[in-house]
Design an enzyme around this catalytic site. Structure first.
Site, short mmCIF file in Angstrom:
data_model
loop_
_atom_site.label_atom_id
_atom_site.label_comp_id
_atom_site.label_asym_id
_atom_site.label_seq_id
_atom_site.Cartn_x
_atom_site.Cartn_y
_atom_site.Cartn_z
N ASP A 1 -7.72 -3.06 12.35
CA ASP A 1 -9.13 -2.67 12.38
C ASP A 1 -9.96 -3.70 13.12
O ASP A 1 -10.88 -3.35 13.87
CB ASP A 1 -9.67 -2.52 10.94
N LYS B 1 5.45 10.13 -5.24
CA LYS B 1 6.81 9.61 -5.05
C LYS B 1 6.77 8.12 -4.67
O LYS B 1 7.52 7.32 -5.22
CB LYS B 1 7.49 10.43 -3.94
N ILE C 1 3.60 -2.42 3.94
CA ILE C 1 3.46 -0.96 3.89
C ILE C 1 4.77 -0.25 3.61
O ILE C 1 4.80 0.97 3.55
CB ILE C 1 2.88 -0.41 5.22
N HIS C 2 5.86 -1.03 3.47
CA HIS C 2 7.17 -0.40 3.27
C HIS C 2 8.00 -1.27 2.33
O HIS C 2 7.92 -2.51 2.43
CB HIS C 2 7.87 -0.23 4.63
N ASP D 1 -0.79 -40.56 3.06
CA ASP D 1 -2.05 -40.97 2.43
C ASP D 1 -2.70 -39.76 1.75
O ASP D 1 -2.04 -38.73 1.58
CB ASP D 1 -2.98 -41.71 3.42
N TYR E 1 0.83 -1.21 0.00
CA TYR E 1 0.00 0.00 0.00
C TYR E 1 0.86 1.24 0.00
O TYR E 1 1.96 1.26 0.55
CB TYR E 1 -0.81 0.10 1.30
N LYS F 1 7.96 4.88 -6.83
CA LYS F 1 8.94 3.95 -6.27
C LYS F 1 8.40 2.51 -6.32
O LYS F 1 9.15 1.56 -6.58
CB LYS F 1 9.24 4.35 -4.82
N ARG G 1 -7.58 1.21 -3.78
CA ARG G 1 -8.49 0.97 -2.65
C ARG G 1 -9.38 2.18 -2.47
O ARG G 1 -8.90 3.30 -2.25
CB ARG G 1 -7.70 0.69 -1.36
N GLU H 1 -12.50 -6.77 8.12
CA GLU H 1 -11.71 -6.25 9.25
C GLU H 1 -12.58 -5.73 10.37
O GLU H 1 -12.14 -4.91 11.18
CB GLU H 1 -10.74 -5.17 8.75
N1 COA Z 1 5.43 2.40 -1.06
C1 COA Z 1 6.39 2.87 -1.88
N2 COA Z 1 7.49 3.51 -1.45
C2 COA Z 1 7.60 3.71 -0.13
C3 COA Z 1 6.62 3.27 0.78
C4 COA Z 1 5.49 2.59 0.25
N3 COA Z 1 4.52 2.15 1.06
N4 COA Z 1 7.00 3.58 2.03
C5 COA Z 1 8.17 4.22 1.92
N5 COA Z 1 8.54 4.31 0.62
C6 COA Z 1 9.76 4.89 0.07
C7 COA Z 1 10.01 6.31 0.57
O1 COA Z 1 9.37 7.23 -0.29
C8 COA Z 1 11.51 6.38 0.48
O2 COA Z 1 11.87 6.57 -0.86
P1 COA Z 1 13.30 7.22 -1.29
O3 COA Z 1 14.36 6.36 -0.71
O4 COA Z 1 13.24 7.20 -2.78
O5 COA Z 1 13.28 8.59 -0.69
C9 COA Z 1 11.96 4.98 0.87
O6 COA Z 1 10.86 4.13 0.55
C10 COA Z 1 12.30 4.82 2.33
O7 COA Z 1 11.21 5.25 3.12
P2 COA Z 1 11.36 5.57 4.67
O8 COA Z 1 12.01 6.92 4.84
O9 COA Z 1 12.00 4.44 5.35
O10 COA Z 1 9.85 5.61 5.11
P3 COA Z 1 9.02 6.90 5.53
O11 COA Z 1 9.43 7.30 6.89
O12 COA Z 1 9.08 7.89 4.44
O13 COA Z 1 7.54 6.32 5.60
C11 COA Z 1 5.63 5.13 6.35
C12 COA Z 1 7.14 5.36 6.53
C13 COA Z 1 5.16 4.01 7.22
C14 COA Z 1 4.89 6.42 6.71
C15 COA Z 1 5.41 4.80 4.85
O14 COA Z 1 6.16 3.63 4.59
C16 COA Z 1 3.98 4.63 4.41
O15 COA Z 1 3.26 5.62 4.26
N6 COA Z 1 3.52 3.39 4.13
C17 COA Z 1 2.21 3.11 3.61
C18 COA Z 1 1.14 3.34 4.64
C19 COA Z 1 -0.24 3.03 4.12
O16 COA Z 1 -0.49 3.11 2.94
N7 COA Z 1 -1.17 2.65 5.02
C20 COA Z 1 -2.49 2.30 4.67
C21 COA Z 1 -2.66 0.84 4.40
S1 COA Z 1 -2.41 -0.20 5.82
MG MG Z 2 -8.04 -1.31 7.48
#
Ligand code: COA
Ligand code: MG
Length: 288
Positions: A155, A16, A221-222, A269, A9, A20, A66, A129
């Protein structure tokens, strides 16, 4: 069905992160308009996702959007903003009834017919959820446009007043309910998010636990969470080799008139054969 070992997600307004995500080799990319997007960014998220669907090459990654939950008041604008750009699927969160899936399915079918796309070319994945979602899953999971049920652990814990723990004992009943419904209706079951995204050991343990319960994939999420998650939901080389041996020896044993036989000192089996076939099917889905 598209392989969905890891479903990543990101907030739909975050260009950005979307850019990525297409470089990561992740199975599914889910651009979010729901809880990952701030209330004052919903409009921006719709426009950003529409632009991404038009302009970016997602390669082998699945393109999902979503929407907000049916009844939130945002869902219609959400789905209408993204559908013209043909995402591979729509994710509906917090589903509690069959009718909510049917609502989205009708809108999707209209778009498919209007645009000359194949009927059912856009799939639905649902988030289950809440307590009501779990109770009604038996009826909901029968919807023909469904591909997968995504279980939202945070959730669900909030919905029943449970306290989240590391081994997730408080989620066991609901997780198994999801796995059982998915097995019954031939759907993918997608497990909880590990929100402590810096702890990769905990992620690995949780992903292996989910795979062991019968989930076919996990929400992430990461970017750091992608490789370990894909690995946990891909059968290991040893598991594949053992499954192949069971399939081969089972056939030979049947020819000899034996329903049960011994392999490496263990009884084999029919249920063991079925398990082995599931392992091989998952390996195939993962491109092994
Ligand atoms: N998807 C794509 N790229 C992501 C990402 C994701 N979910 N989360 C982080 N990145 C990217 C950042 O943009 C950064 O890119 P860069 O190196 O080119 O600058 C790199 O990965 C490292 O990110 P980092 O600095 O470790 O994370 P952050 O502190 O910027 O963000 C979160 C942390 C948790 C806020 C972030 O990962 C996030 O928003 N995740 C998704 C949350 C979400 O969608 N929740 C709803 C569904 S449960
Ligand atoms: Mg949820």
């Amino acid at each position: 069905m598209h392989s969905r070992r890891a479903l990543l997600y990101m907030p739909g307004d975050n260009w950005k992160m979307i850019s990525k995500s297409i470089t990561l080799g992740v199975d599914s990319i889910c651009m979010d308009m729901e809880d990952g997007t701030a209330i004052n960014k919903k409009t921006e998220a719709r426009a950003t996702i529409a632009k991404a669907l038009q302009e970016l090459d997602f390669g082998a990654s699945e393109k999902l959007a979503r929407i907000n939950s049916v009844g939130s008041g945002w869902e219609k604008d959400d789905i209408e903003a993204v559908l013209p750009h043909h995402p591979d699927g729509i994710v509906i969160p917090k589903v509690e009834s069959f009718e909510q899936v049917e609502w989205a399915s009708r809108i999707i079918e209209d778009a498919e017919l209007k645009n000359g796309w194949g009927v059912n070319s856009i799939r639905i994945l649902i988030g289950v959820e809440t307590a009501k979602g779990i109770l009604n899953l038996k009826e909901i999971a029968a919807h023909p446009r469904l591909d997968a049920v995504i279980f939202g652990g945070e959730d669900f814990a909030a919905s029943v007043g449970a306290t989240r723990t590391k081994d997730a004992i408080e989620l066991l009943y609901a997780r198994q309910t999801v796995v059982v419904a998915c097995a019954a209706y031939d759907l993918q079951a997608i497990d909880i998010v590990a929100i402590d995204y810096k702890d990769l050991d905990a992620l690995k343990a949780e992903a292996e636990q989910g795979a062991g319960l019968g989930f076919s994939g996990k929400q992430v999420i990461h970017p750091n969470q992608v490789p370990a998650t894909q690995e946990a939901f891909t059968p290991s080389a040893e598991a594949i080799a053992y499954a192949r041996r069971i399939v081969e020896t089972f056939e030979a044993s049947q020819k000899e008139g034996k329903g049960a036989y011994s392999l490496d000192g263990k009884m084999i089996d029919m249920p063991l054969l079925k398990s082995a076939e599931k392992v091989l099917a998952r390996a195939k889905a993962a491109g092994k």
